[in-house]
Motif scaffolding. Structure first.
Motif, PDB file in Angstrom:
ATOM      1  N   VAL A 153      38.540  44.987  44.153  1.00 11.37           N
ATOM      2  CA  VAL A 153      39.469  45.746  44.835  1.00 11.37           C
ATOM      3  C   VAL A 153      40.721  46.104  44.088  1.00 11.37           C
ATOM      4  N   SER A 154      41.507  46.911  44.110  1.00  9.24           N
ATOM      5  CA  SER A 154      42.912  47.170  43.653  1.00  9.24           C
ATOM      6  C   SER A 154      43.620  46.111  44.471  1.00  9.24           C
ATOM      7  N   LYS A 155      44.685  45.496  43.847  1.00 15.30           N
ATOM      8  CA  LYS A 155      45.624  44.760  44.503  1.00 15.30           C
ATOM      9  C   LYS A 155      46.440  45.431  45.416  1.00 15.30           C
ATOM     10  N   SER A 156      46.553  46.802  45.199  1.00 12.71           N
ATOM     11  CA  SER A 156      47.264  47.616  46.336  1.00 12.71           C
ATOM     12  C   SER A 156      46.874  47.751  47.630  1.00 12.71           C
ATOM     13  N   GLY A 157      45.238  47.487  47.514  1.00  9.44           N
ATOM     14  CA  GLY A 157      44.637  47.406  48.668  1.00  9.44           C
ATOM     15  C   GLY A 157      44.093  46.054  49.378  1.00  9.44           C
ATOM     16  N   CYS A 158      44.891  45.156  48.766  1.00  9.22           N
ATOM     17  CA  CYS A 158      44.839  43.697  49.444  1.00  9.22           C
ATOM     18  C   CYS A 158      45.741  43.181  50.654  1.00  9.22           C
ATOM     19  N   PHE A 159      45.436  43.968  51.469  1.00 10.96           N
ATOM     20  CA  PHE A 159      46.491  43.872  52.837  1.00 10.96           C
ATOM     21  C   PHE A 159      45.877  42.550  53.430  1.00 10.96           C
ATOM     22  N   SER A 160      47.024  41.883  54.213  1.00  9.01           N
ATOM     23  CA  SER A 160      46.539  40.580  54.691  1.00  9.01           C
ATOM     24  C   SER A 160      45.558  40.562  55.499  1.00  9.01           C
ATOM     25  N   ASN A 161      44.666  39.497  55.394  1.00  5.88           N
ATOM     26  CA  ASN A 161      43.259  39.110  56.209  1.00  5.88           C
ATOM     27  C   ASN A 161      43.245  37.697  55.940  1.00  5.88           C
ATOM     28  N   LYS A 167      40.521  40.775  33.303  1.00 10.49           N
ATOM     29  CA  LYS A 167      41.661  41.431  33.878  1.00 10.49           C
ATOM     30  C   LYS A 167      41.511  42.684  33.755  1.00 10.49           C
ATOM     31  N   TYR A 168      41.646  43.694  34.829  1.00  9.11           N
ATOM     32  CA  TYR A 168      41.371  44.877  34.704  1.00  9.11           C
ATOM     33  C   TYR A 168      42.188  45.832  35.381  1.00  9.11           C
ATOM     34  N   SER A 169      42.615  47.063  35.015  1.00 11.20           N
ATOM     35  CA  SER A 169      43.507  47.883  35.941  1.00 11.20           C
ATOM     36  C   SER A 169      43.007  49.379  35.682  1.00 11.20           C
ATOM     37  N   VAL A 170      43.373  50.177  36.855  1.00  9.41           N
ATOM     38  CA  VAL A 170      42.997  51.509  36.665  1.00  9.41           C
ATOM     39  C   VAL A 170      44.283  52.166  36.576  1.00  9.41           C
ATOM     40  N   ASN A 171      44.426  53.448  35.676  1.00  8.52           N
ATOM     41  CA  ASN A 171      45.536  54.095  35.684  1.00  8.52           C
ATOM     42  C   ASN A 171      45.221  55.364  36.405  1.00  8.52           C
ATOM     43  N   LEU A 172      46.106  55.892  37.220  1.00  8.91           N
ATOM     44  CA  LEU A 172      45.983  57.144  37.812  1.00  8.91           C
ATOM     45  C   LEU A 172      46.995  58.129  37.188  1.00  8.91           C
ATOM     46  N   TYR A 173      46.420  59.437  36.425  1.00 12.99           N
ATOM     47  CA  TYR A 173      47.101  60.367  36.145  1.00 12.99           C
ATOM     48  C   TYR A 173      47.377  61.436  36.628  1.00 12.99           C
ATOM     49  N   SER A 210      50.246  64.808  30.559  1.00 19.19           N
ATOM     50  CA  SER A 210      50.058  64.010  31.565  1.00 19.19           C
ATOM     51  C   SER A 210      50.996  63.155  31.963  1.00 19.19           C
ATOM     52  N   VAL A 211      51.362  62.602  33.164  1.00 18.82           N
ATOM     53  CA  VAL A 211      51.961  61.552  33.938  1.00 18.82           C
ATOM     54  C   VAL A 211      51.292  60.639  34.446  1.00 18.82           C
ATOM     55  N   LEU A 212      51.615  59.225  33.946  1.00 18.32           N
ATOM     56  CA  LEU A 212      51.024  58.088  34.869  1.00 18.32           C
ATOM     57  C   LEU A 212      51.616  58.001  36.036  1.00 18.32           C
ATOM     58  N   VAL A 213      51.074  58.140  37.078  1.00 18.72           N
ATOM     59  CA  VAL A 213      51.310  58.089  38.447  1.00 18.72           C
ATOM     60  C   VAL A 213      51.343  56.804  39.010  1.00 18.72           C
ATOM     61  N   ARG A 214      50.246  55.932  38.768  1.00 20.65           N
ATOM     62  CA  ARG A 214      50.342  54.377  39.292  1.00 20.65           C
ATOM     63  C   ARG A 214      49.260  53.600  38.531  1.00 20.65           C
ATOM     64  N   ARG A 215      49.670  52.398  38.294  1.00 20.83           N
ATOM     65  CA  ARG A 215      48.620  51.592  37.684  1.00 20.83           C
ATOM     66  C   ARG A 215      48.108  50.473  38.689  1.00 20.83           C
ATOM     67  N   ARG A 216      46.839  50.507  38.907  1.00 21.65           N
ATOM     68  CA  ARG A 216      46.429  49.757  40.025  1.00 21.65           C
ATOM     69  C   ARG A 216      45.430  48.809  39.455  1.00 21.65           C
ATOM     70  N   ASP A 217      46.120  47.411  39.565  1.00 18.29           N
ATOM     71  CA  ASP A 217      45.762  46.039  39.169  1.00 18.29           C
ATOM     72  C   ASP A 217      44.443  45.639  40.130  1.00 18.29           C
ATOM     73  N   LYS A 218      43.517  45.077  39.298  1.00 19.64           N
ATOM     74  CA  LYS A 218      42.391  44.836  40.162  1.00 19.64           C
ATOM     75  C   LYS A 218      42.343  43.410  40.677  1.00 19.64           C
ATOM     76  N   ALA A 219      41.523  43.062  41.692  1.00 23.13           N
ATOM     77  CA  ALA A 219      41.621  41.578  42.033  1.00 23.13           C
ATOM     78  C   ALA A 219      40.156  41.547  42.644  1.00 23.13           C
ATOM     79  N   PHE A 220      39.662  40.200  42.689  1.00 18.47           N
ATOM     80  CA  PHE A 220      38.397  40.015  43.398  1.00 18.47           C
ATOM     81  C   PHE A 220      38.807  39.396  44.721  1.00 18.47           C
ATOM     82  N   CYS A 221      37.667  39.623  45.532  1.00 14.62           N
ATOM     83  CA  CYS A 221      37.767  38.705  46.777  1.00 14.62           C
ATOM     84  C   CYS A 221      36.705  38.278  47.293  1.00 14.62           C
ATOM     85  N   CYS A 222      36.727  37.406  48.166  1.00 15.81           N
ATOM     86  CA  CYS A 222      35.449  36.630  48.904  1.00 15.81           C
ATOM     87  C   CYS A 222      36.078  36.217  50.434  1.00 15.81           C
TER      88      CYS A 222
END
Length: 217
Positions: free
Chosen positions: A139-147, A159-165, A50-62
């Motif tokens: 949501v993933s922090k990589s998905g937190c675009f400016s709004n 604290k959570y993160s999801v790893n994509l392999y 396996s190869v770790l492709v990306r670690r996606r850290d999670k954030a909360f939003c309101c």
């Protein structure tokens, strides 16, 4: 996005994409029913690598000025104790479903009754629900675009993160075409900061074993 970029550089190659439950992927790789797979968990075995492709850290939003919670600014870190007691509507991304039970338990220990309103598929779907002030989202922090209307924050105790392999059958890696794809993924991992494409699975029937897939920009 990696597959789309790979096919752009290697249009002569033919890649067939299928969706399967994660628990069957290791055996399918072992018997060479599939050559490579992307998964959120490391499903490697003695027959695979396996190869770790990306670690996606999670954030909360309101919603800014939400009726459920108010925070000062993006990037705030707040304790669970600062959340309002009682029912708290929540939306999760599909790759975060494994977190629901843990978050629910932590919240209930602090007098908060987590009410899961939906499990959605993309950060944009989460943000749409949150922008209507239907509840909080994760949501993933990589998905937190400016709004300007939506605020992103961390909860101190959660604290959570999801790893994509990328996982592959080691014997199949001797195949020059598969090896080319594996090397392409390895060499392009560091460049992936925010996704350029969203990928959607389009099903022609209710049978998940017979899907048709398409890329949409």
């Amino acid at each position: 996005e990696l597959i789309a970029d790979f096919l752009e550089k290697h249009p002569e190659m033919d890649i067939l994409i299928h969706s399967y439950p994660e628990n069957v992927i290791p055996e399918m790789l072992n018997v060479s029913a599939i050559d490579v797979a992307f998964t959120f968990d490391n499903k490697g075995s003695k027959y695979t690598s396996s190869v770790l492709v990306r670690r996606r850290d999670k954030a909360f939003c309101c919603m800014s000025g939400s009726k459920y919670i108010n925070i000062a600014a993006d990037g705030s870190t707040i304790p669970i104790s600062a959340l309002p007691k009682g029912k708290l509507p929540f939306f999760f991304e599909a790759d975060s479903v494994n977190f629901i039970d843990n978050i629910w338990q932590l919240m209930r220990e602090h007098g908060i009754d987590l009410e899961v309103r939906g499990v959605l598929h993309t950060p944009d779907e989460i943000k749409q629900a949150v922008s209507l002030d239907l509840g909080l989202g994760m949501v993933s922090k990589s998905g937190c675009f400016s709004n300007q209307r939506i605020r992103y924050f961390d909860i101190e105790q959660i604290k959570y993160s999801v790893n994509l392999y990328l996982i592959f059958n080691m014997s199949q890696a001797e195949n020059p075409y598969i090896n080319e794809f594996i090397n392409f993924v390895k060499n392009n991992i560091a460049k992936r900061i925010n996704p350029k494409l969203q990928m959607y699975a389009v099903y022609t029937s209710d049978d998940p074993n017979c899907p048709k897939h398409a890329f949409y920009g």
